[in-house]
Design a protein around this motif. Structure first.
Motif, PDB file in Angstrom:
ATOM      1  N   ASN A   1       0.816  -1.214   0.000  1.00 11.68           N
ATOM      2  CA  ASN A   1       0.000   0.000   0.000  1.00 11.68           C
ATOM      3  C   ASN A   1       0.857   1.274   0.000  1.00 11.68           C
ATOM      4  OD1 ASN A   1       0.920  -0.247   2.651  1.00 11.68           O
ATOM      5  ND2 ASN A   1      -0.936   0.677   3.512  1.00 11.68           N
TER       6      ASN A   1
ATOM      7  N   TYR B   1       2.417   4.096  -4.029  1.00 17.83           N
ATOM      8  CA  TYR B   1       2.411   5.473  -4.522  1.00 17.83           C
ATOM      9  C   TYR B   1       3.741   6.165  -4.219  1.00 17.83           C
ATOM     10  CZ  TYR B   1       1.257   6.774   0.325  1.00 17.83           C
ATOM     11  OH  TYR B   1       1.265   6.937   1.695  1.00 17.83           O
TER      12      TYR B   1
ATOM     13  N   GLY C   1     -12.318   8.209  -7.050  1.00 20.85           N
ATOM     14  CA  GLY C   1     -11.822   7.233  -6.087  1.00 20.85           C
ATOM     15  C   GLY C   1     -11.499   7.835  -4.733  1.00 20.85           C
ATOM     16  N   PHE C   2     -11.059   9.092  -4.718  1.00 24.08           N
ATOM     17  CA  PHE C   2     -10.717   9.756  -3.448  1.00 24.08           C
ATOM     18  C   PHE C   2     -11.921   9.866  -2.511  1.00 24.08           C
ATOM     19  CE2 PHE C   2      -6.936  12.163  -5.455  1.00 24.08           C
ATOM     20  CZ  PHE C   2      -6.078  11.135  -5.089  1.00 24.08           C
TER      21      PHE C   2
ATOM     22  N   ILE D   1     -12.235   6.412  -0.622  1.00 25.61           N
ATOM     23  CA  ILE D   1     -11.040   5.799  -0.033  1.00 25.61           C
ATOM     24  C   ILE D   1     -11.303   5.346   1.402  1.00 25.61           C
ATOM     25  CG2 ILE D   1      -8.791   6.457   0.977  1.00 25.61           C
ATOM     26  CD1 ILE D   1      -8.040   7.726  -1.639  1.00 25.61           C
ATOM     27  N   LYS D   2     -10.802   4.166   1.731  1.00 32.70           N
ATOM     28  CA  LYS D   2     -10.867   3.637   3.092  1.00 32.70           C
ATOM     29  C   LYS D   2      -9.511   3.907   3.747  1.00 32.70           C
ATOM     30  CE  LYS D   2     -13.847  -0.094   1.399  1.00 32.70           C
ATOM     31  NZ  LYS D   2     -13.722   0.274  -0.032  1.00 32.70           N
ATOM     32  N   PRO D   3      -9.440   4.856   4.683  1.00 33.45           N
ATOM     33  CA  PRO D   3      -8.158   5.279   5.264  1.00 33.45           C
ATOM     34  C   PRO D   3      -7.318   4.133   5.819  1.00 33.45           C
ATOM     35  CG  PRO D   3      -9.916   6.755   5.952  1.00 33.45           C
ATOM     36  CD  PRO D   3     -10.577   5.612   5.247  1.00 33.45           C
TER      37      PRO D   3
ATOM     38  N   LEU E   1      -4.700   2.652   3.615  1.00 33.98           N
ATOM     39  CA  LEU E   1      -3.515   3.455   3.341  1.00 33.98           C
ATOM     40  C   LEU E   1      -2.627   3.632   4.572  1.00 33.98           C
ATOM     41  CD1 LEU E   1      -5.147   6.309   1.202  1.00 33.98           C
ATOM     42  CD2 LEU E   1      -3.808   4.372   0.360  1.00 33.98           C
TER      43      LEU E   1
ATOM     44  N   LEU F   1      -3.120   5.869  -5.502  1.00 40.78           N
ATOM     45  CA  LEU F   1      -3.819   6.106  -4.238  1.00 40.78           C
ATOM     46  C   LEU F   1      -5.270   5.658  -4.321  1.00 40.78           C
ATOM     47  CD1 LEU F   1      -2.438   9.591  -3.113  1.00 40.78           C
ATOM     48  CD2 LEU F   1      -2.256   7.447  -1.826  1.00 40.78           C
ATOM     49  N   ALA F   2      -5.910   5.959  -5.450  1.00 35.61           N
ATOM     50  CA  ALA F   2      -7.306   5.554  -5.629  1.00 35.61           C
ATOM     51  C   ALA F   2      -7.443   4.027  -5.651  1.00 35.61           C
ATOM     52  CB  ALA F   2      -7.858   6.157  -6.924  1.00 35.61           C
TER      53      ALA F   2
ATOM     54  N   GLY G   1      -6.464   2.553  -2.096  1.00 28.56           N
ATOM     55  CA  GLY G   1      -7.378   3.070  -1.081  1.00 28.56           C
ATOM     56  C   GLY G   1      -8.775   2.491  -1.186  1.00 28.56           C
ATOM     57  N   ASN G   2      -9.062   1.817  -2.294  1.00 23.47           N
ATOM     58  CA  ASN G   2     -10.393   1.253  -2.502  1.00 23.47           C
ATOM     59  C   ASN G   2     -10.432  -0.265  -2.564  1.00 23.47           C
ATOM     60  OD1 ASN G   2     -12.668   3.367  -3.157  1.00 23.47           O
ATOM     61  ND2 ASN G   2     -10.778   4.200  -4.041  1.00 23.47           N
TER      62      ASN G   2
END
Length: 430
Positions: free
Chosen positions: A38, A41, A167-168, A171-173, A176, A238-239, A242-243
């Protein structure tokens, strides 16, 4: 004269963005996530910084020596008419062939998702067809390349940007969280692999002779294209991570982007991203075939391939386009290029390191910054060493293939020169 002035700033930027945002983000992302987890990025950021340092040398050298040969011209001017420059030029050409083959296979794989029950042979048909299509586009001339590239890049970048923005919001924190980061070595290994996703910036220098005011246009196009691509890669990665949980990304690594769109865009998202993949890989083929064909032609012109390759086709010097395309079709249809992508990345890292080392020899002419040049050299060589270390531990056969490519590039150049007594002819200053 009009043809020589046919590529403006945004057409040049589109060639660079098209060459970078191609099979890289679509085909390499899954493998990069498997290694970099993860924190992938961050791998894209690191690889982007390495590319930016090399961009400085390409901008300085390209503005001073605008040429269809791009890095080929830089190497010859730096190291003279010797085996060293010849070997690196051949290595660069092989790198383009490997990259193009990967892009063609990636295009075919995404095209095949629209025909789930089709025979596997259709993959080869798609891979061959897309190369032939852009042979025709490139045959028309540089203006067609610039215009078609600008159109394709606008569509694919728009789709990827919308994907990243959408996607932002979903996102599930926890996905990340730094607590889930892999070891630092893995992040660096992934960075070395994804460097291939940035190699396309060098293609802009191949279009220098066709630019309006290359001294200004070339540096601007180089910096703009790399900055744009770094932002796209970071936003998209990130998208994705994060998903989608990492195990699901790895499971669907060949189409990770499309799979990551499902949680917030549903099945329509998968289709949209698949279409974006087609545009992206197609534009990468378009831009790289243009640069790769020019590279093969300038190599022949300056003395490194047999004189037969200099033969004019219908009165025009486009034989490099046909030779490159023929070899790409051969590789794309006969070889599995998933791991060979690492060889492509390693090849470009070495060539870019050589260009930067050559820049040291030409610094008085370009007025280049010594610190920036050394940072570029160190960045490329360290990345290459990291990649070799990874291959040594995880894919010995791929490392052997890399060694064969290096041996062939320099030994082949030595043997050809010994047999023909032919020397590279360095052109006068433009």
């Amino acid at each position: 004269m009009g043809e020589k002035k046919s590529i403006g700033l945004w057409s040049a930027v589109s060639i660079g963005v098209g060459g970078m945002v191609g099979a890289g983000i679509f085909s390499i992302l899954g493998t990069a996530c498997q290694i970099g987890g993860n924190a992938v990025y961050l791998s894209f950021v690191i690889a982007g910084i390495v590319a930016l340092f090399s961009t400085y040398s390409y901008a300085k050298l390209g503005a001073k020596y605008p040429s269809a040969g791009g890095p080929v011209e830089f190497l010859v001017r730096s190291f003279g008419s010797g085996i060293l420059s010849g070997g690196f030029n051949i290595l660069l050409w092989i790198g383009y062939i490997l990259a193009l083959s990967l892009y063609a296979r990636a295009f075919a794989a995404y095209a095949l998702t629209f025909f789930p029950d089709a025979p596997s042979m259709l993959l080869n048909i798609f891979a061959t067809g897309i190369i032939l299509l852009f042979v025709f586009v490139n045959f028309i001339g540089s203006k067609a390349v610039g215009r078609s590239e600008l159109f394709i890049v606008t569509i694919k970048v728009g789709i990827l940007v919308l994907f990243a923005i959408a996607g932002f919001f979903f996102i599930k924190p926890e996905l990340l969280s730094p607590s889930r980061f892999p070891p630092v070595n893995n992040i660096l290994f992934a960075a070395a692999i994804v460097f291939l996703a940035y190699e396309g910036f060098g293609l802009i220098t191949n279009a220098a002779e066709d630019m309006k005011d290359p001294a200004k246009t070339l540096p601007r196009a180089l910096y703009l294209s790399v900055f744009i691509v770094i932002m796209i890669y970071v936003g998209v990665s990130l998208a994705v991570i994060g998903n989608l949980p990492l195990p699901e990304i790895v499971r669907a690594k060949d189409y990770a982007l499309a799979e990551a769109a499902k949680p917030f865009l549903g099945s329509i998202g998968f289709t949209i991203i698949a279409i974006a993949a087609l545009f992206s890989t197609a534009s990468a083929i378009n831009a790289t075939l243009y640069g790769g064909a020019n590279v093969s032609y300038i190599i022949a012109k300056e003395g490194e391939l047999p004189k037969y390759f200099e033969k004019k086709v219908w009165g025009r010097g486009i034989e490099g386009l046909f030779i490159t395309a023929g070899l790409v079709i051969l590789f794309a249809n006969l070889f599995d290029l998933s791991k060979i992508a690492m060889v492509g990345s390693a090849s470009f890292l070495l060539v870019y390191a050589a260009v930067n080392i050559g820049h040291l020899r030409l610094r008085k002419e370009t007025h280049g910054n010594l610190i920036l040049i050394w940072l570029a050299i160190i960045g490329n060589l360290v990345s290459f060493s990291i990649l070799v270390r990874y291959l040594l531990s995880h894919s010995l056969l791929t490392l052997v293939f890399l060694m064969i490519i290096l041996f062939f590039s320099f030994t082949g150049e030595w043997l050809y020169r010994k047999c023909t007594k032919r020397e590279i002819k360095v052109r006068k200053n433009v």
